[in-house]
Design a protein around this motif. Structure first.
Motif, PDB file in Angstrom:
ATOM      1  N   THR A   1       0.822  -1.203   0.000  1.00 10.19           N
ATOM      2  CA  THR A   1       0.000   0.000   0.000  1.00 10.19           C
ATOM      3  C   THR A   1       0.864   1.264   0.000  1.00 10.19           C
ATOM      4  O   THR A   1       2.076   1.215   0.234  1.00 10.19           O
ATOM      5  CB  THR A   1      -0.926   0.046   1.221  1.00 10.19           C
ATOM      6  OG1 THR A   1      -0.152   0.320   2.402  1.00 10.19           O
ATOM      7  CG2 THR A   1      -1.677  -1.265   1.402  1.00 10.19           C
ATOM      8  N   THR A   2       0.199   2.397  -0.227  1.00 12.10           N
ATOM      9  CA  THR A   2       0.859   3.706  -0.190  1.00 12.10           C
ATOM     10  C   THR A   2       0.716   4.372   1.178  1.00 12.10           C
ATOM     11  O   THR A   2       1.161   5.505   1.365  1.00 12.10           O
ATOM     12  CB  THR A   2       0.232   4.630  -1.242  1.00 12.10           C
ATOM     13  OG1 THR A   2      -1.157   4.813  -0.932  1.00 12.10           O
ATOM     14  CG2 THR A   2       0.363   4.048  -2.637  1.00 12.10           C
ATOM     15  N   ILE A   3       0.103   3.695   2.128  1.00 16.65           N
ATOM     16  CA  ILE A   3      -0.210   4.286   3.430  1.00 16.65           C
ATOM     17  C   ILE A   3       1.067   4.619   4.208  1.00 16.65           C
ATOM     18  O   ILE A   3       2.003   3.819   4.260  1.00 16.65           O
ATOM     19  CB  ILE A   3      -1.090   3.324   4.256  1.00 16.65           C
ATOM     20  CG1 ILE A   3      -2.419   3.051   3.525  1.00 16.65           C
ATOM     21  CG2 ILE A   3      -1.360   3.894   5.644  1.00 16.65           C
ATOM     22  CD1 ILE A   3      -3.293   4.257   3.317  1.00 16.65           C
ATOM     23  N   ASP A   4       1.079   5.812   4.800  1.00 13.59           N
ATOM     24  CA  ASP A   4       2.159   6.225   5.707  1.00 13.59           C
ATOM     25  C   ASP A   4       1.679   5.937   7.128  1.00 13.59           C
ATOM     26  O   ASP A   4       0.701   6.526   7.579  1.00 13.59           O
ATOM     27  CB  ASP A   4       2.424   7.722   5.527  1.00 13.59           C
ATOM     28  CG  ASP A   4       3.566   8.238   6.394  1.00 13.59           C
ATOM     29  OD1 ASP A   4       3.708   7.774   7.541  1.00 13.59           O
ATOM     30  OD2 ASP A   4       4.303   9.121   5.930  1.00 13.59           O
ATOM     31  N   PRO A   5       2.344   5.035   7.851  1.00 14.56           N
ATOM     32  CA  PRO A   5       1.838   4.639   9.173  1.00 14.56           C
ATOM     33  C   PRO A   5       1.753   5.789  10.164  1.00 14.56           C
ATOM     34  O   PRO A   5       0.870   5.801  11.026  1.00 14.56           O
ATOM     35  CB  PRO A   5       2.837   3.571   9.630  1.00 14.56           C
ATOM     36  CG  PRO A   5       4.049   3.769   8.793  1.00 14.56           C
ATOM     37  CD  PRO A   5       3.568   4.305   7.485  1.00 14.56           C
ATOM     38  N   ALA A   6       2.645   6.778  10.048  1.00 21.14           N
ATOM     39  CA  ALA A   6       2.603   7.910  10.972  1.00 21.14           C
ATOM     40  C   ALA A   6       1.360   8.771  10.733  1.00 21.14           C
ATOM     41  O   ALA A   6       0.710   9.231  11.684  1.00 21.14           O
ATOM     42  CB  ALA A   6       3.863   8.756  10.820  1.00 21.14           C
ATOM     43  N   VAL A   7       1.014   8.976   9.473  1.00 21.78           N
ATOM     44  CA  VAL A   7      -0.172   9.775   9.147  1.00 21.78           C
ATOM     45  C   VAL A   7      -1.432   9.000   9.516  1.00 21.78           C
ATOM     46  O   VAL A   7      -2.405   9.569  10.034  1.00 21.78           O
ATOM     47  CB  VAL A   7      -0.176  10.154   7.655  1.00 21.78           C
ATOM     48  CG1 VAL A   7      -1.338  11.097   7.348  1.00 21.78           C
ATOM     49  CG2 VAL A   7       1.141  10.808   7.251  1.00 21.78           C
ATOM     50  N   GLN A   8      -1.422   7.697   9.250  1.00 18.49           N
ATOM     51  CA  GLN A   8      -2.564   6.853   9.599  1.00 18.49           C
ATOM     52  C   GLN A   8      -2.821   6.890  11.108  1.00 18.49           C
ATOM     53  O   GLN A   8      -3.970   7.029  11.549  1.00 18.49           O
ATOM     54  CB  GLN A   8      -2.293   5.417   9.141  1.00 18.49           C
ATOM     55  CG  GLN A   8      -3.453   4.447   9.349  1.00 18.49           C
ATOM     56  CD  GLN A   8      -4.522   4.536   8.293  1.00 18.49           C
ATOM     57  OE1 GLN A   8      -4.405   5.296   7.339  1.00 18.49           O
ATOM     58  NE2 GLN A   8      -5.578   3.760   8.439  1.00 18.49           N
ATOM     59  N   LYS A   9      -1.768   6.794  11.887  1.00 18.24           N
ATOM     60  CA  LYS A   9      -1.915   6.801  13.349  1.00 18.24           C
ATOM     61  C   LYS A   9      -2.405   8.156  13.839  1.00 18.24           C
ATOM     62  O   LYS A   9      -3.247   8.236  14.741  1.00 18.24           O
ATOM     63  CB  LYS A   9      -0.587   6.448  14.017  1.00 18.24           C
ATOM     64  CG  LYS A   9      -0.650   6.415  15.548  1.00 18.24           C
ATOM     65  CD  LYS A   9       0.628   5.900  16.156  1.00 18.24           C
ATOM     66  CE  LYS A   9       0.598   5.983  17.685  1.00 18.24           C
ATOM     67  NZ  LYS A   9      -0.574   5.307  18.265  1.00 18.24           N
TER      68      LYS A   9
ATOM     69  N   MET B   1      -4.302   3.794  -3.390  1.00 17.61           N
ATOM     70  CA  MET B   1      -3.660   3.398  -2.130  1.00 17.61           C
ATOM     71  C   MET B   1      -2.931   2.062  -2.232  1.00 17.61           C
ATOM     72  O   MET B   1      -2.538   1.493  -1.217  1.00 17.61           O
ATOM     73  CB  MET B   1      -4.675   3.359  -0.985  1.00 17.61           C
ATOM     74  CG  MET B   1      -5.741   2.321  -1.040  1.00 17.61           C
ATOM     75  SD  MET B   1      -6.731   2.395   0.492  1.00 17.61           S
ATOM     76  CE  MET B   1      -7.953   1.140   0.134  1.00 17.61           C
ATOM     77  N   VAL B   2      -2.691   1.597  -3.459  1.00 15.18           N
ATOM     78  CA  VAL B   2      -1.845   0.425  -3.687  1.00 15.18           C
ATOM     79  C   VAL B   2      -0.742   0.826  -4.642  1.00 15.18           C
ATOM     80  O   VAL B   2      -1.001   1.407  -5.703  1.00 15.18           O
ATOM     81  CB  VAL B   2      -2.652  -0.750  -4.274  1.00 15.18           C
ATOM     82  CG1 VAL B   2      -1.721  -1.896  -4.681  1.00 15.18           C
ATOM     83  CG2 VAL B   2      -3.677  -1.248  -3.266  1.00 15.18           C
ATOM     84  N   SER B   3       0.500   0.555  -4.260  1.00 17.17           N
ATOM     85  CA  SER B   3       1.626   0.880  -5.129  1.00 17.17           C
ATOM     86  C   SER B   3       2.042  -0.309  -5.978  1.00 17.17           C
ATOM     87  O   SER B   3       2.492  -0.135  -7.118  1.00 17.17           O
ATOM     88  CB  SER B   3       2.819   1.363  -4.308  1.00 17.17           C
ATOM     89  OG  SER B   3       3.243   0.356  -3.389  1.00 17.17           O
ATOM     90  N   LYS B   4       1.899  -1.517  -5.407  1.00 13.78           N
ATOM     91  CA  LYS B   4       2.362  -2.703  -6.132  1.00 13.78           C
ATOM     92  C   LYS B   4       1.666  -3.945  -5.608  1.00 13.78           C
ATOM     93  O   LYS B   4       1.356  -4.052  -4.425  1.00 13.78           O
ATOM     94  CB  LYS B   4       3.879  -2.859  -5.965  1.00 13.78           C
ATOM     95  CG  LYS B   4       4.531  -3.914  -6.832  1.00 13.78           C
ATOM     96  CD  LYS B   4       6.020  -4.010  -6.552  1.00 13.78           C
ATOM     97  CE  LYS B   4       6.757  -2.757  -6.967  1.00 13.78           C
ATOM     98  NZ  LYS B   4       8.235  -2.918  -6.803  1.00 13.78           N
ATOM     99  N   VAL B   5       1.423  -4.891  -6.520  1.00  8.25           N
ATOM    100  CA  VAL B   5       0.931  -6.224  -6.172  1.00  8.25           C
ATOM    101  C   VAL B   5       1.990  -7.207  -6.641  1.00  8.25           C
ATOM    102  O   VAL B   5       2.407  -7.169  -7.812  1.00  8.25           O
ATOM    103  CB  VAL B   5      -0.424  -6.525  -6.844  1.00  8.25           C
ATOM    104  CG1 VAL B   5      -0.911  -7.917  -6.452  1.00  8.25           C
ATOM    105  CG2 VAL B   5      -1.458  -5.471  -6.477  1.00  8.25           C
ATOM    106  N   THR B   6       2.456  -8.066  -5.743  1.00  9.63           N
ATOM    107  CA  THR B   6       3.559  -8.969  -6.075  1.00  9.63           C
ATOM    108  C   THR B   6       3.147 -10.431  -5.965  1.00  9.63           C
ATOM    109  O   THR B   6       2.185 -10.768  -5.278  1.00  9.63           O
ATOM    110  CB  THR B   6       4.764  -8.727  -5.145  1.00  9.63           C
ATOM    111  OG1 THR B   6       4.417  -9.121  -3.808  1.00  9.63           O
ATOM    112  CG2 THR B   6       5.172  -7.260  -5.149  1.00  9.63           C
ATOM    113  N   ASP B   7       3.903 -11.294  -6.630  1.00  2.37           N
ATOM    114  CA  ASP B   7       3.705 -12.728  -6.452  1.00  2.37           C
ATOM    115  C   ASP B   7       4.475 -13.196  -5.216  1.00  2.37           C
ATOM    116  O   ASP B   7       5.071 -12.384  -4.490  1.00  2.37           O
ATOM    117  CB  ASP B   7       4.112 -13.506  -7.706  1.00  2.37           C
ATOM    118  CG  ASP B   7       5.602 -13.372  -8.049  1.00  2.37           C
ATOM    119  OD1 ASP B   7       6.397 -12.958  -7.173  1.00  2.37           O
ATOM    120  OD2 ASP B   7       5.969 -13.701  -9.195  1.00  2.37           O
TER     121      ASP B   7
END
Length: 483
Positions: free
Chosen positions: A135-143, A360-366
């Motif tokens: 995800t693109t989420i910043d944990p500090a901003v989310q908190k 809010m998603v930067s990448k999906v990986t295998d």
């Protein structure tokens, strides 16, 4: 062989052929459909036979998998800080299904997506190695958003204006997706309690619920007025009586602060004092078609907005009398917006008029970490020119420095914003929604756009304001984003 025996033999042969044909049809034609049916218990057992892939925030998973006992399902989903991230992850439950990122990328996370499978997996019909969702989420901003909203009903969204990356998405009251992840009686009891809760903790208010945006919508009206040339700058006096009689009626519109200098006020002053009379008349002078065109350029009335979770459609109404058009100028009547939508408006203004597609998603990986999908910056629209955006930012800074948004000041940082309180309920019977939208940019060029909405039905009505309720939350989010 007599005729009766011969006929019986032929009939039995036909029955055998019919059974063979039906079995072949079920295995060949219906087989894949039956195998993937959500009610096929073998499929469900296979889905939960191994740990799932993870949803990742800043390099660390906020999901996990735990061994179960006494169940056909070997594993169940777990969550780290589940309530804080519920508006991002959604849920993945053995009984109640999957939602949001858990639902959209369910096949990647459980390894059934063909892109996660090797040749041997494909030949044997086995699941592949589960992939991850970054995800693109910043944990500090989310908190900061989650702690700021606390026990209040509300939502908060933060966006990087230059990329469209969503840095935070919070909805409160929230819930722990892990409490309903399994198939036990405790999970069933938790589900029943959540669905019966009148505060709807499983509703994503940031993304899936619309509200009257109140005075924050004045930024859209001001955008239309400047872009259309109705006014050449935010400092040009407007043609605005105080009070203002709504067209075709005897009803008069006044301002929250009776002594505010709203008569013929410039856009700058009108935003500072949140003058209803100025923007109601401005909407009528522009006409609903031009206001709607600007709202739509910012993302209103887009029924296909996906981040990748589908957003509820924000609405600017049509076919109104002029009196209702006036009310839309102050974000009332039938104007409805998600907190995400109002963050998009602020983001475009902060980004020189370009609205970057929010995601809010930067990448999906295998399972080996190789990218299956990547999401980078892309321009969704350009609702206003860079000149108009600069004019609006200047006025929004005035709102923070000397207007209604002083609670969001950050020393040494350029902060611009707009407050709002929006009426709701029959005859305005409910407590107003408190709004705050803002952007911040530091000397290093790092920036963020924020929208906060607080719905506190238990607060004293006279104490509710965007600056008082939502402003401090927006400030803490901006500070976290700029660190």
């Amino acid at each position: 062989m007599n005729k009766t025996i011969r006929r019986t033999s032929v009939f039995c042969l036909l029955l055998v052929l019919a059974v063979v044909a039906r079995v072949s049809w079920v295995q060949v034609a219906d087989g894949p459909k039956l195998a993937s049916d959500s009610y096929n218990r073998r499929t469900m057992i296979a889905q939960w036979a191994n740990p799932l892939g993870d949803i990742v925030v800043a390099g660390k998973p906020v999901t996990g998998s735990a061994k179960t006992s006494g169940s056909d399902f070997a594993y169940k989903r777990t969550y780290t800080d589940g309530p804080e991230y519920a508006a991002v992850t959604g849920r993945s439950s053995q009984v109640f299904g999957a939602t949001q990122l858990e639902g959209i990328y369910q096949n990647v996370l459980n390894g059934t997506d063909d892109r996660t499978k090797g040749i041997l997996d494909t030949l044997t019909g086995s699941s592949g190695k589960p992939g991850d969702v970054l995800t693109t989420i910043d944990p500090a901003v989310q908190k900061a958003a989650y702690d700021g909203l606390g026990s209040k009903n509300g939502a908060a969204v933060a966006i990087d204006p230059s990329t469209g990356q969503i840095l935070a998405m919070v909805s409160t009251p929230s819930y722990d997706p892990g409490s309903i992840a399994g198939g036990s009686q405790a999970d069933a009891n938790a589900w029943q309690k959540l669905t019966a809760d009148k505060n709807q903790p499983m509703l994503n208010r940031a993304l899936r619920q619309t509200y009257p945006p109140g005075s924050t919508f004045k930024l859209v009206v001001a955008s239309a007025a400047l872009q259309d040339g109705l006014y050449s700058s935010v400092d040009q006096p407007t043609d605005s009586p105080n009070p203002y009689t709504l067209p075709g009626t005897s009803d008069t519109l006044t301002n929250e602060e009776a002594s505010a200098p709203c008569k013929d006020a410039s856009i700058r002053v009108a935003l500072e004092y949140s003058c209803n009379t100025v923007f109601a008349k401005m909407a009528v002078d522009l006409g609903q078609a031009k206001v709607k065109a600007m709202a739509d350029a910012y993302g209103f009335d887009d029924s296909h907005l996906e981040i990748p979770v589908s957003a509820a459609t924000s609405v600017y109404p049509t076919n109104m009398p002029k009196s209702s058009t006036a009310q839309t100028g102050i974000g009332q009547f039938d104007v409805r917006a998600t907190p995400l939508q109002m963050a998009m408006v602020t983001s475009a203004i902060a980004n020189g008029g370009k609205l970057m597609a929010p995601h809010m998603v930067s990448k999906v990986t295998d399972g080996d970490g190789d990218a299956l999908q990547s999401f980078g910056p892309s321009v969704k629209s350009t609702p206003i020119s860079s000149h108009t955006a600069g004019e609006l930012r200047s006025a929004m800074v005035s709102v923070i420095q000397q207007g209604t948004g002083t609670n969001a000041r950050i020393p040494g940082v350029e902060v611009g914003g707009k407050t709002g309180t929006a009426q709701h309920g029959v005859d305005n019977s409910g407590n107003p929604y408190a709004w705050f939208v803002s952007y911040a940019k530091n000397s290093a060029g790092k920036e963020v756009a924020v929208a906060v909405m607080v719905d506190d039905p238990n607060a004293e009505r006279a104490e509710i304001s965007g600056n008082g309720f939502a402003g401090p939350i927006a400030k803490s989010m901006m500070e976290a984003a700029l660190k």
